[in-house]
Design a protein around this motif. Structure first.
Motif, PDB file in Angstrom:
ATOM      1  N   CYS A 266      57.546  16.738  92.648  1.00  0.00           N
ATOM      2  CA  CYS A 266      58.168  16.888  91.332  1.00  0.00           C
ATOM      3  C   CYS A 266      59.651  16.519  91.386  1.00  0.00           C
ATOM      4  CB  CYS A 266      58.036  18.327  90.834  1.00  0.00           C
ATOM      5  SG  CYS A 266      56.360  18.828  90.433  1.00  0.00           S
ATOM      6  N   ILE A 267      60.094  15.881  90.327  1.00  0.00           N
ATOM      7  CA  ILE A 267      61.522  15.621  90.120  1.00  0.00           C
ATOM      8  C   ILE A 267      61.874  16.097  88.722  1.00  0.00           C
ATOM      9  CG2 ILE A 267      63.306  13.857  89.843  1.00  0.00           C
ATOM     10  CD1 ILE A 267      61.909  12.181  91.902  1.00  0.00           C
ATOM     11  N   THR A 268      62.883  16.926  88.630  1.00  0.00           N
ATOM     12  CA  THR A 268      63.317  17.464  87.341  1.00  0.00           C
ATOM     13  C   THR A 268      64.749  17.047  87.072  1.00  0.00           C
ATOM     14  OG1 THR A 268      61.855  19.389  87.548  1.00  0.00           O
ATOM     15  CG2 THR A 268      63.674  19.556  85.987  1.00  0.00           C
ATOM     16  N   THR A 269      65.012  16.585  85.870  1.00  0.00           N
ATOM     17  CA  THR A 269      66.361  16.170  85.489  1.00  0.00           C
ATOM     18  C   THR A 269      66.674  16.666  84.089  1.00  0.00           C
ATOM     19  OG1 THR A 269      67.839  14.268  85.256  1.00  0.00           O
ATOM     20  CG2 THR A 269      65.577  13.952  84.563  1.00  0.00           C
ATOM     21  N   THR A 270      67.944  16.897  83.842  1.00  0.00           N
ATOM     22  CA  THR A 270      68.403  17.412  82.548  1.00  0.00           C
ATOM     23  C   THR A 270      69.419  16.446  81.951  1.00  0.00           C
ATOM     24  OG1 THR A 270      68.141  19.688  83.347  1.00  0.00           O
ATOM     25  CG2 THR A 270      69.458  19.369  81.359  1.00  0.00           C
ATOM     26  N   ARG A 271      69.321  16.248  80.650  1.00  0.00           N
ATOM     27  CA  ARG A 271      70.269  15.389  79.954  1.00  0.00           C
ATOM     28  C   ARG A 271      70.779  16.090  78.697  1.00  0.00           C
ATOM     29  NH1 ARG A 271      69.694  13.175  84.056  1.00  0.00           N
ATOM     30  NH2 ARG A 271      69.429  10.941  84.525  1.00  0.00           N
ATOM     31  N   ARG A 272      72.050  15.861  78.399  1.00  0.00           N
ATOM     32  CA  ARG A 272      72.641  16.383  77.174  1.00  0.00           C
ATOM     33  C   ARG A 272      72.437  15.372  76.058  1.00  0.00           C
ATOM     34  NH1 ARG A 272      76.098  20.214  75.424  1.00  0.00           N
ATOM     35  NH2 ARG A 272      77.541  19.699  73.729  1.00  0.00           N
ATOM     36  N   ILE A 273      72.185  15.862  74.852  1.00  0.00           N
ATOM     37  CA  ILE A 273      71.948  14.995  73.698  1.00  0.00           C
ATOM     38  C   ILE A 273      73.179  14.998  72.810  1.00  0.00           C
ATOM     39  CG2 ILE A 273      70.451  14.489  71.738  1.00  0.00           C
ATOM     40  CD1 ILE A 273      69.120  14.288  74.489  1.00  0.00           C
TER      41      ILE A 273
ATOM     42  N   ASN B 296      61.829  -2.935  86.472  1.00  0.00           N
ATOM     43  CA  ASN B 296      63.084  -3.691  86.370  1.00  0.00           C
ATOM     44  C   ASN B 296      63.311  -4.217  84.959  1.00  0.00           C
ATOM     45  OD1 ASN B 296      63.746  -3.339  89.080  1.00  0.00           O
ATOM     46  ND2 ASN B 296      62.609  -5.166  89.731  1.00  0.00           N
ATOM     47  N   GLU B 297      62.229  -4.713  84.336  1.00  0.00           N
ATOM     48  CA  GLU B 297      62.369  -5.227  82.980  1.00  0.00           C
ATOM     49  C   GLU B 297      62.685  -4.112  81.990  1.00  0.00           C
ATOM     50  OE1 GLU B 297      62.683  -8.226  80.212  1.00  0.00           O
ATOM     51  OE2 GLU B 297      62.458  -8.361  82.393  1.00  0.00           O
ATOM     52  N   VAL B 298      62.063  -2.952  82.175  1.00  0.00           N
ATOM     53  CA  VAL B 298      62.358  -1.799  81.321  1.00  0.00           C
ATOM     54  C   VAL B 298      63.830  -1.417  81.459  1.00  0.00           C
ATOM     55  CG1 VAL B 298      61.934   0.664  80.958  1.00  0.00           C
ATOM     56  CG2 VAL B 298      60.012  -0.896  81.296  1.00  0.00           C
ATOM     57  N   ARG B 299      64.310  -1.411  82.697  1.00  0.00           N
ATOM     58  CA  ARG B 299      65.714  -1.066  82.925  1.00  0.00           C
ATOM     59  C   ARG B 299      66.643  -2.046  82.206  1.00  0.00           C
ATOM     60  NH1 ARG B 299      65.714  -1.648  87.987  1.00  0.00           N
ATOM     61  NH2 ARG B 299      65.239   0.494  88.585  1.00  0.00           N
ATOM     62  N   LYS B 300      66.348  -3.328  82.302  1.00  0.00           N
ATOM     63  CA  LYS B 300      67.179  -4.332  81.638  1.00  0.00           C
ATOM     64  C   LYS B 300      67.147  -4.173  80.127  1.00  0.00           C
ATOM     65  CE  LYS B 300      66.554  -7.881  85.220  1.00  0.00           C
ATOM     66  NZ  LYS B 300      65.949  -9.213  85.522  1.00  0.00           N
TER      67      LYS B 300
ATOM     68  N   MET C 296      53.686   6.202  96.214  1.00  0.00           N
ATOM     69  CA  MET C 296      54.971   5.860  95.568  1.00  0.00           C
ATOM     70  C   MET C 296      56.128   6.485  96.349  1.00  0.00           C
ATOM     71  SD  MET C 296      56.312   6.703  91.723  1.00  0.00           S
ATOM     72  CE  MET C 296      55.151   5.587  90.941  1.00  0.00           C
ATOM     73  N   TYR C 297      57.135   5.691  96.658  1.00  0.00           N
ATOM     74  CA  TYR C 297      58.291   6.191  97.381  1.00  0.00           C
ATOM     75  C   TYR C 297      59.142   7.081  96.482  1.00  0.00           C
ATOM     76  CZ  TYR C 297      57.147   2.673 100.887  1.00  0.00           C
ATOM     77  OH  TYR C 297      56.506   1.936 101.840  1.00  0.00           O
ATOM     78  N   ALA C 298      59.910   7.985  97.132  1.00  0.00           N
ATOM     79  CA  ALA C 298      60.748   8.923  96.383  1.00  0.00           C
ATOM     80  C   ALA C 298      61.779   8.190  95.532  1.00  0.00           C
ATOM     81  CB  ALA C 298      61.434   9.896  97.341  1.00  0.00           C
ATOM     82  N   ASP C 299      62.359   7.100  96.117  1.00  0.00           N
ATOM     83  CA  ASP C 299      63.372   6.352  95.359  1.00  0.00           C
ATOM     84  C   ASP C 299      62.772   5.727  94.103  1.00  0.00           C
ATOM     85  OD1 ASP C 299      65.245   7.001  97.217  1.00  0.00           O
ATOM     86  OD2 ASP C 299      65.131   5.101  98.316  1.00  0.00           O
ATOM     87  N   THR C 300      61.531   5.232  94.217  1.00  0.00           N
ATOM     88  CA  THR C 300      60.872   4.642  93.050  1.00  0.00           C
ATOM     89  C   THR C 300      60.617   5.693  91.984  1.00  0.00           C
ATOM     90  OG1 THR C 300      59.792   3.032  94.495  1.00  0.00           O
ATOM     91  CG2 THR C 300      58.898   3.296  92.275  1.00  0.00           C
ATOM     92  N   GLN C 301      60.183   6.870  92.398  1.00  0.00           N
ATOM     93  CA  GLN C 301      59.967   7.943  91.430  1.00  0.00           C
ATOM     94  C   GLN C 301      61.277   8.345  90.762  1.00  0.00           C
ATOM     95  OE1 GLN C 301      58.178  11.490  93.035  1.00  0.00           O
ATOM     96  NE2 GLN C 301      58.112  12.538  91.052  1.00  0.00           N
ATOM     97  N   ASN C 302      62.351   8.369  91.538  1.00  0.00           N
ATOM     98  CA  ASN C 302      63.661   8.684  90.963  1.00  0.00           C
ATOM     99  C   ASN C 302      64.050   7.663  89.899  1.00  0.00           C
ATOM    100  OD1 ASN C 302      64.136  10.985  92.483  1.00  0.00           O
ATOM    101  ND2 ASN C 302      65.126   9.863  94.154  1.00  0.00           N
ATOM    102  N   ASP C 303      63.867   6.379  90.218  1.00  0.00           N
ATOM    103  CA  ASP C 303      64.234   5.320  89.273  1.00  0.00           C
ATOM    104  C   ASP C 303      63.407   5.404  87.995  1.00  0.00           C
ATOM    105  OD1 ASP C 303      66.114   4.363  91.019  1.00  0.00           O
ATOM    106  OD2 ASP C 303      64.813   2.808  91.878  1.00  0.00           O
ATOM    107  N   ILE C 304      62.105   5.620  88.136  1.00  0.00           N
ATOM    108  CA  ILE C 304      61.241   5.714  86.960  1.00  0.00           C
ATOM    109  C   ILE C 304      61.631   6.914  86.115  1.00  0.00           C
ATOM    110  CG2 ILE C 304      58.877   6.095  86.169  1.00  0.00           C
ATOM    111  CD1 ILE C 304      57.918   4.544  88.612  1.00  0.00           C
ATOM    112  N   THR C 305      61.900   8.032  86.771  1.00  0.00           N
ATOM    113  CA  THR C 305      62.280   9.246  86.034  1.00  0.00           C
ATOM    114  C   THR C 305      63.568   9.031  85.261  1.00  0.00           C
ATOM    115  OG1 THR C 305      61.219  10.614  87.737  1.00  0.00           O
ATOM    116  CG2 THR C 305      62.767  11.707  86.251  1.00  0.00           C
ATOM    117  N   ARG C 306      64.524   8.338  85.883  1.00  0.00           N
ATOM    118  CA  ARG C 306      65.789   8.057  85.195  1.00  0.00           C
ATOM    119  C   ARG C 306      65.569   7.202  83.954  1.00  0.00           C
ATOM    120  NH1 ARG C 306      67.736   6.925  90.605  1.00  0.00           N
ATOM    121  NH2 ARG C 306      68.940   8.675  91.403  1.00  0.00           N
ATOM    122  N   GLN C 307      64.709   6.212  84.058  1.00  0.00           N
ATOM    123  CA  GLN C 307      64.450   5.350  82.912  1.00  0.00           C
ATOM    124  C   GLN C 307      63.716   6.094  81.793  1.00  0.00           C
ATOM    125  OE1 GLN C 307      65.877   2.376  82.512  1.00  0.00           O
ATOM    126  NE2 GLN C 307      66.809   2.945  84.475  1.00  0.00           N
TER     127      GLN C 307
END
Length: 253
Positions: free
Chosen positions: A65-72, A100-104, A1-12
């Protein structure tokens, strides 16, 4: 899996978790949906840490690993959105939806609410039903319906202008109790106390309290205590409004 793909999945995945928490899902469900959705999209594992007003999510693929933080930011209880997010997760697990469908689908999710013209009378009828169950006479039920309807109208009007929720509950309880006092001052009913008790039941924060207990029982103590504290503050705000109205009406005991 490419890094960009992992980033996109993590964001979703983190966006789904953020929406679940914002619209009132319990913490255990947020963890479960996040992990299942991430694995269905190709992540090896998803670890999530939830606090009272933020979440931290880490995805792992091939040792990366990719770690991200979000405020609720809470948007109120909305089970329609929670059910739709669960549906997206299930369809992704079955292979019907891809990234892509999940993103939409996630981007199209919008909170829906009942029209005011239906919500106000239904709240009045529900509180009036409680008054009837408590033993109130016909006039007491009518007073309860009117008081609860007026109170709900005020609550929606204040919410429309984005006032603090504590102020909303206090003002709504105050006005609702003032209207419900007609049974005392005009001597219209033999059960004047019941409209005052039944008309403010719409302000009971039952769902947040249930979620708070569920979170604490399942080990999410910090989130559970935070939700319990928020529900308690809402209850205290309502009590303040009721007390002031009773004192102004000369009914404070």
């Amino acid at each position: 899996m490419y890094a960009d793909t992992q980033n996109d999945i993590t964001r979703q995945v983190v966006r789904v978790a953020q929406l679940l928490l914002a619209y009132g899902a319990e913490s255990d469900l947020v963890e479960e949906i996040s992990q299942r959705l991430g694995q269905a999209l190709g992540l090896a594992s998803v670890e999530i840490s939830i606090s009272s007003n933020s979440l931290v999510l880490t995805s792992l693929v091939h040792g990366r690993c990719i770690t991200t933080t979000r405020r609720i930011r809470e948007h109120g209880i909305n089970m329609t959105i929670i059910c739709e997010l669960q549906r997206i997760c299930l369809l992704t697990e079955k292979g019907i939806y891809g990234l892509n469908e999940v993103r939409k689908r996630v981007s199209r999710i919008q909170p829906k609410s009942y029209p005011r013209r239906y919500l106000v009378p239904m709240i009045g009828l529900s509180c009036g039903s409680f008054c009837h169950l408590f033993g109130g006479d016909t006039m007491a039920v009518l007073i309860t319906i009117m008081a609860a309807s007026v109170g709900m109208s005020v609550r929606l009007a204040i919410a429309k202008h984005h006032f603090n929720l504590l102020v909303n509950f206090a003002v709504t309880a105050f006005i609702t109790t003032l209207v419900a006092q007609m049974g005392y001052h005009l001597q219209l009913t033999d059960t004047p106390k019941l409209p005052m008790a039944a008309s403010v039941l719409m302000l009971v924060p039952g769902f947040p309290m249930i979620n708070a207990i569920s979170d604490m029982v399942k080990g999410h103590l910090n989130v559970g205590i935070s939700r319990w504290g928020h529900a308690t503050l809402l209850t205290v705000s309502s009590v303040i409004g009721i007390t002031i109205a009773m004192q102004l009406g000369g009914l404070f005991l």
